[in-house]
Design an enzyme around this catalytic site. Structure first.
Site, PDB file in Angstrom:
ATOM      1  N   TYR A 121       2.513 -47.997  48.807  1.00  0.00           N
ATOM      2  CA  TYR A 121       2.891 -46.444  48.503  1.00  0.00           C
ATOM      3  C   TYR A 121       1.905 -45.908  47.647  1.00  0.00           C
ATOM      4  O   TYR A 121       2.022 -46.527  46.812  1.00  0.00           O
ATOM      5  CB  TYR A 121       4.225 -46.294  48.593  1.00  0.00           C
ATOM      6  N   MET A 141      11.048 -51.116  48.134  1.00  0.00           N
ATOM      7  CA  MET A 141      12.126 -51.645  48.190  1.00  0.00           C
ATOM      8  C   MET A 141      12.335 -52.553  48.879  1.00  0.00           C
ATOM      9  O   MET A 141      13.155 -53.448  47.985  1.00  0.00           O
ATOM     10  CB  MET A 141      12.884 -50.577  49.430  1.00  0.00           C
ATOM     11  N   ARG A 189      28.967 -48.592  18.808  1.00  0.00           N
ATOM     12  CA  ARG A 189      29.721 -48.645  20.005  1.00  0.00           C
ATOM     13  C   ARG A 189      31.344 -48.411  20.322  1.00  0.00           C
ATOM     14  O   ARG A 189      32.011 -47.717  19.348  1.00  0.00           O
ATOM     15  CB  ARG A 189      28.514 -50.161  20.144  1.00  0.00           C
ATOM     16  N   LYS A 235      29.458 -62.240  32.256  1.00  0.00           N
ATOM     17  CA  LYS A 235      30.151 -60.844  32.716  1.00  0.00           C
ATOM     18  C   LYS A 235      28.351 -60.104  33.861  1.00  0.00           C
ATOM     19  O   LYS A 235      27.554 -61.017  33.486  1.00  0.00           O
ATOM     20  CB  LYS A 235      29.892 -59.421  31.441  1.00  0.00           C
TER      21      LYS A 235
HETATM   22  C1  LIG Z   1      30.448 -57.967  23.411  1.00  0.00           C
HETATM   23  C2  LIG Z   1      29.258 -58.895  23.197  1.00  0.00           C
HETATM   24  N1  LIG Z   1      29.856 -59.919  23.006  1.00  0.00           N
HETATM   25  C3  LIG Z   1      28.631 -60.778  23.430  1.00  0.00           C
HETATM   26  C4  LIG Z   1      27.493 -60.636  23.690  1.00  0.00           C
HETATM   27  C5  LIG Z   1      26.463 -61.274  24.699  1.00  0.00           C
HETATM   28  O1  LIG Z   1      25.285 -61.769  24.415  1.00  0.00           O
HETATM   29  P1  LIG Z   1      24.208 -62.055  24.361  1.00  0.00           P
HETATM   30  O2  LIG Z   1      23.812 -62.415  25.403  1.00  0.00           O
HETATM   31  O3  LIG Z   1      23.295 -61.194  23.609  1.00  0.00           O
HETATM   32  O4  LIG Z   1      24.468 -63.431  23.734  1.00  0.00           O
HETATM   33  C6  LIG Z   1      27.146 -59.702  24.915  1.00  0.00           C
HETATM   34  C7  LIG Z   1      26.444 -58.955  25.581  1.00  0.00           C
HETATM   35  O5  LIG Z   1      25.672 -57.780  25.627  1.00  0.00           O
HETATM   36  C8  LIG Z   1      27.935 -58.657  24.369  1.00  0.00           C
HETATM   37  O6  LIG Z   1      28.335 -57.409  25.056  1.00  0.00           O
END
Ligand SMILES: Cc1ncc(COP(=O)(O)O)c(C=O)c1O
Length: 407
Positions: A271, A319, A137, A39
């Site tokens: 800055y 920046m 969550r 992701k």
């Molecule tokens: C649902 C879920 N699974 C697995 C992971 C992987 O976590 P990590 O990067 O600590 O291995 C994440 C990342 O935040 C996650 O949101």
């Protein structure tokens, strides 16, 4: 000077290190499958290239947060199992069903939308039910679990979907011995047992992220979902440094020094003049800033290796650039400034930047901006190619980099 060295800035992504990390994690979780979590553009490393490398090293699954991230993997030609877990009402469920993606469901609204989408697509969806075992969550609360499981089973029996997984996520796996780890495992086992007693036959049960994969073997079940460890970064310094787990950082962030100049004593720098030279000195301009993901919060603290010495950001990170006090040294313009990397050339690590910016290394690598080209290398062999997507975002980058350039 080689082509990549002439870039303003670059994030070198060592795919050999990533593959080796995946193999090391698979060994640690022998008996379980591995999901490569890619992701957020592979935590800033480039989702597609990292997903391909992870697959080569035996990752059976790919994981994303958003459906769009999952579709991008499919569009790039990645087959096999892909799961995504962050959905909102009206999401592209039908496209996900048609793209053969496992979708996560935490509540009845999502289950009903996926059932409707499967009907429209004319094929069953692959659904993984998510349990909130204590993270608070996403996921279904234990009290609501019987209703969700019951309705999902009814939909499965009607041919709308297949329940492929039962899963959850830890809150404090990066804090060894935290009582919530055992408590979440107990709740998870109970929620899985309930669903299985009702008739769910999941292909995979999973709860472990990187820290749990590394330190909580009883959490491995059928599958571990590793993100940060796969990128060679320790999930928490208290757990150990990457090498303690046989891991190697994948990303090196470097820039070319843009200017070296003399400055008199008492000269304000950047800055707000939060830094003033204490004596006659030399200043070096490093042409990356917070637009590139260098945290402004690390102003006056962030470390960078230039000319064999670790220097500290002088004054504010701006920046597009920041300044270091070179203390009379005169590296040439174009000299390499390494903000972070594996650490074995004396360069700082992403963890050092996390400490300088009062954050976690996850955030440091994930926020490296689109303007910084990702240059893919394979171990010590040198640059293999510059990512095409990054090239589009970064007109300053060449389309491909020279092979075989020493690091
Ligand atoms: C649902 C879920 N699974 C697995 C992971 C992987 O976590 P990590 O990067 O600590 O291995 C994440 C990342 O935040 C996650 O949101």
């Amino acid at each position: 000077m080689n082509e990549t060295a002439s870039l303003r800035a670059r994030a070198e992504i060592d795919l050999a290190a990533l593959r080796a990390n995946v193999r090391a994690l698979r060994e640690r979780a022998a008996g379980a499958q591995l999901m490569a979590v890619v992701k957020s553009d592979g935590y800033g490393h480039g989702a597609v290239r990292c997903a391909e490398a992870a697959r080569e090293a035996g990752a059976a699954w790919l994981g994303t947060a958003t459906p769009q991230e999952a579709f991008a993997l499919r569009a790039a030609g990645l087959g096999g199992r892909i799961m995504c877990w962050l959905w909102t009402p009206g999401g592209p469920w039908r496209e996900a069903v048609e793209a053969d993606i496992d979708v996560s469901v935490s509540g009845l609204w999502a289950l009903r939308e996926v059932v409707a989408a499967a009907g429209a697509a004319g094929r069953p969806a692959r659904v993984q039910l998510k349990a909130d075992t204590g993270l608070g969550r996403n996921g279904c609360q234990p009290a609501d679990w019987p209703e969700l499981v019951g309705e999902a089973l009814a939909a499965e029996r009607a041919g709308h979907l297949r329940i492929t997984g039962l899963w959850s996520h830890f809150a404090c796996a990066d804090e060894p011995g935290h009582p919530s780890i055992a408590a979440q495992l107990d709740v998870y086992r109970a929620m899985v047992a309930y669903a299985e007693k009702e008739g769910v036959e999941p292909e995979v049960r999973h709860i472990a992220n990187s820290p749990a994969t590394l330190t909580v073997p009883e959490s491995h079940f059928d599958l571990v979902r590793t993100g940060i460890a796969m990128y060679g970064i320790s999930p928490a310094p208290e757990l150990g440094v990457p090498a303690d787990f046989g891991l190697r950082p994948v990303m090196t962030l470097a820039a070319s020094v843009a200017l070296v100049k003399d400055a008199p004593a008492g000269h304000g720098v950047s800055y707000g003049h939060h830094y003033t030279t204490s004596a006659e000195t030399t200043l070096g301009l490093v042409p990356v800033g917070y637009a590139d993901g260098v945290p402004r919060h690390a102003s006056g603290r962030g470390p960078v290796l230039i000319g064999g010495k670790v220097r500290t950001v002088a004054g504010r990170v701006a920046m597009d650039q920041f300044v270091v006090d070179l203390d009379g040294d005169r590296p040439e313009e174009g000299a390499e400034a390494v903000l972070f990397g594996p650490g074995d050339r004396g360069e700082p690590t992403a963890q050092d930047w996390a400490e300088a910016a009062d954050t976690i290394a996850y955030e440091i690598v994930t926020r490296i901006g689109a303007r910084v080209p990702r240059v893919y290398v394979d171990g010590a062999a040198g640059p293999a190619a510059t990512d095409a997507a990054a090239d589009r975002a970064a007109p300053e980058a060449p389309v491909t980099a020279t092979r075989g350039v020493a690091r």
